[in-house]
Design an enzyme around this catalytic site. Sequence first.
Site, mmCIF file in Angstrom:
data_model
loop_
_atom_site.group_PDB
_atom_site.id
_atom_site.type_symbol
_atom_site.label_atom_id
_atom_site.label_comp_id
_atom_site.label_asym_id
_atom_site.label_seq_id
_atom_site.Cartn_x
_atom_site.Cartn_y
_atom_site.Cartn_z
ATOM 1 N N GLY A 344 34.043 40.671 53.934
ATOM 2 C CA GLY A 344 32.630 40.402 54.163
ATOM 3 C C GLY A 344 32.433 39.164 55.022
ATOM 4 N N SER A 345 31.385 38.416 54.727
ATOM 5 C CA SER A 345 31.013 37.275 55.574
ATOM 6 C C SER A 345 31.943 36.076 55.445
ATOM 7 C CB SER A 345 29.581 36.842 55.250
ATOM 8 O OG SER A 345 28.666 37.848 55.636
ATOM 9 N N THR A 346 32.895 36.119 54.492
ATOM 10 C CA THR A 346 33.847 34.998 54.406
ATOM 11 C C THR A 346 34.732 34.930 55.643
ATOM 12 O OG1 THR A 346 35.433 36.371 53.178
ATOM 13 C CG2 THR A 346 33.899 35.019 51.885
ATOM 14 N N ASP A 655 24.342 35.960 51.758
ATOM 15 C CA ASP A 655 25.556 36.363 51.073
ATOM 16 C C ASP A 655 25.734 35.599 49.772
ATOM 17 O OD1 ASP A 655 26.611 38.286 52.915
ATOM 18 O OD2 ASP A 655 26.970 36.631 54.294
#
Length: 655
Positions: A344-346, A655
Amino acid sequence: MPGRLIFTSRGRGSGGYEPSELRNPERDLFLFRRRLSLVGVLVFLAFCGLFTRFFYLQVVQHAHFETLADTNRIAIVPIVPNRGVITDRNGIVLAQSYSAYTLEITPSRIGNLEATIDKLAEIVNIEPRDRKRFRKLLDESKNFESLPIRTKLTDEEVARFAVNRYRFPGVDIKARLFRQYPFGEIASHVVGYIGRINDKDNERIAEWDETANYKGSDYIGKVGVELSYERDLHGTTGVEDVEVDSGGRAVRTLKRTPPIAGNNLRLSIDIKLQEVAEQAFGDRRGALVAIDPTSGDVLAFVSKPGFDPNLFVDGIDPANWQELNESPDKPLLNRPLRGAYPPGSTIKPYLALAALNSGKRTPNQTIYDPGFFQIPGQAHRFRDDKPGGHGTVDMYKSIVQSCDTYYYMLANDTDIDDTARFLGKLGFGAKTGIDIEGELTGVLPSRAWKRQRFAGKNYRDEHRKWYLGDSISAGIGQGYNAFTPMQLAHAIAMIANDGVGYTPHLVKSVTNVKTGEVREIAAQPASKLDVKPEQLAVIKHALVGVNKEGTAAAAFKDAKYVSAGKTGTAQVFSLKGEKYSEHKVDERLRDHAWFEAYAPADHPKIAVAVLVENGGFGASAAAPIARKVFDRWLLGESEPGAAKDMPDSDDDDGD
């Protein structure tokens, strides 16, 4: 008169005479004497043969037959060494051994096994679960092995059986060493457990050339540190020469070579920090890895749910084994190492750093986010998580507010192979080298990876081709991307440590019990990012902004230290253009919640990666767990059992 011939008559039918055979006494005497001499020679030769054989057996072969006699009289008994103790970094015991009595049966010496067990049950308490476990061991073992039907007998039970022992040939009481895990489920995937030696284990022992050293040993490390450091923990087997009677019972000990206990291990984890981290998950599934970025010490290693390793000590019973194996929560899965999830956005801070390094973006360069990105000439829109978009976005804002559109555009402008090469330097798509077995490489997509992945006959050329849409999805940590929590913790630790990464390790030192020598596990630099310090500073500044004013601000409100982090939400299934609504989706289809962080921001002492399976938003599900871990490590707060609640993020658009 000498030489006189003697005639005899014998009647015939005619009444006449006929001369008989002539006899010579001297000749007869000669023949008799010759026969007697021959018999005497034969008797002499026979006695010589007997004497020779007697001499050979009694003199020449004396040592051999003395050994055989001693073998019948003396039993060579291996003495199993005490397994090494495992402690946390502060000396708190996580695994140790103790001695107890077991009631054991040698099936090959028993006629009617079931009848024998029934009679034993009249003397010693044998539960149905004991019988089930015994049958399982019997199926897995060779018939001549001694197998436990009851373990950890009381003194009273030992005494009762001793009185009736004569009734049970093939049944005996033995003193065995048992493993104990005082913290049970806590850190179970780190410590691991021991189990009975099987054929696969015997092959491994033979490869080590340690077959003699495992004589008498029934158990071996199966997973975790118990497996990876088996040769350190096992020790050296001793030997005892015991004189036995005709019934095989020990009479006295003739000679003894004592065993040498296994080495003790001191782990890098802090069990109190581990407890805080595990309690912070509650009943949720997930993983957490906390690392000291300056050394690679793993401070906490959580896989939820876990299991109680004490269940395996006596040989796990079928009911518990079935429950562990068939549980939909997969308690035996080591999630930090074997759970591969979309990041994901990590992934965004690493993609931003790659863009700075390649010159694709500058810190102040902006894009306009209308709430979606559309590939020219195509109708499909890649939507941002914020309806209406974030407006004008620079690199700082793209990380702090987690703007998807910024990274859609970046992916459109960047070659996937260049991205894969840079992310590979951070450890993605490869094993970190942590010192326990079972680590997966995850998936770091590239053109070469896709060609190999879809190389089979069941796939066509269009399956193997890399499309721009693949890059767009990968640009926000979706698509083919699949990283382990261990990899993400290692990567954020590298950012925290100015681009220098250390190989993560769980064992801090090994102590030789016999000599007292301590072998420290030195920090091993794994890699260094070839980026400019000012480029790293841009990313680190934005990560601080995430926890101060961005998606994780609520979780770190009023913190007594400055931290840096990045939230992430990973899609489990495709929404097909619809807006995600957590409460309308089945629990196991909800998004995974991610959070990566380090603290203090100016001098990092701890870096973490947190995953909550199907937890929804990283800001509300994963970031509060990291906050509790940081508070415990940096401030000594949140004692186990008293971890305070963190405020949830009220920003469901991030997020």
